[in-house]
Design a protein around this motif. Sequence first.
Motif, PDB file in Angstrom:
ATOM      1  N   SER A  47       4.478 -15.044   2.535  1.00 20.89           N
ATOM      2  CA  SER A  47       4.695 -14.014   3.548  1.00 20.89           C
ATOM      3  C   SER A  47       3.390 -13.764   4.311  1.00 20.89           C
ATOM      4  CB  SER A  47       5.156 -12.719   2.877  1.00 20.89           C
ATOM      5  OG  SER A  47       4.077 -12.143   2.150  1.00 20.89           O
ATOM      6  N   GLY A  48       3.490 -13.002   5.369  1.00 19.05           N
ATOM      7  CA  GLY A  48       2.302 -12.652   6.134  1.00 19.05           C
ATOM      8  C   GLY A  48       1.277 -11.919   5.286  1.00 19.05           C
ATOM      9  N   GLN A  56      -2.463 -13.085   4.193  1.00 22.81           N
ATOM     10  CA  GLN A  56      -3.632 -12.227   4.395  1.00 22.81           C
ATOM     11  C   GLN A  56      -4.471 -12.181   3.121  1.00 22.81           C
ATOM     12  OE1 GLN A  56      -3.916 -12.011   7.646  1.00 22.81           O
ATOM     13  NE2 GLN A  56      -4.294  -9.829   7.657  1.00 22.81           N
ATOM     14  N   GLY A  77       0.967  -6.485   7.101  1.00 23.00           N
ATOM     15  CA  GLY A  77       2.056  -7.099   6.349  1.00 23.00           C
ATOM     16  C   GLY A  77       2.167  -6.577   4.928  1.00 23.00           C
TER      17      GLY A  77
END
Length: 181
Positions: A52-53, A57, A81
């Motif tokens: 996922s984002g 990150q 996110g």
Amino acid sequence: MERVSLRNLHYGSDPRHHQSPQALELADLGPVLERLPDGLQSILGEGGGLVSGGEGQRVRLGRALLRGEPRLVLLDEPFRGLDRHARAALLTRARERWRGSTLLCVTHDIDAALGFDRVLVIDGGRLVEEGSPIDLADRPDSRYAALLRAEAELRAEGWSDPRWRRLRLEGGQLRAGEAPA
């Protein structure tokens, strides 16, 4: 193909500075690695498509945490996110890790800046206000104070609307959860 692998985390780092277990813990990458089929050696796909984002990150944060003792650390929306609690926890860890560095954190999380020594308010690409966040928050005419009020109002009124639902994907199933905090 991008990997979570040590190669990905070490990208651009001096090998003498590699402290992978510490960086994995500080960036909260344990849950990500547990979910991936080959752990640290998992191929993430084009542009990190298998994470996922927020997970991406954290991979980038892990990479930054492997650096030596930088004089300047620039975090630009580093925890986008992620939920509010995860952002706060990661920011606390980053600040502790880089306590001897100048840390510049660009964020739209207005109240996150309350813990910093100084805040710069940018509007339309121009610096419109600067100072201690506590001092600015106490000034009714301050742009920073107005932003804090707007953020608090949105959290109190906007997200509390019962029509909002938080959905999450768990094990391939879409599940309802609580409204965003």
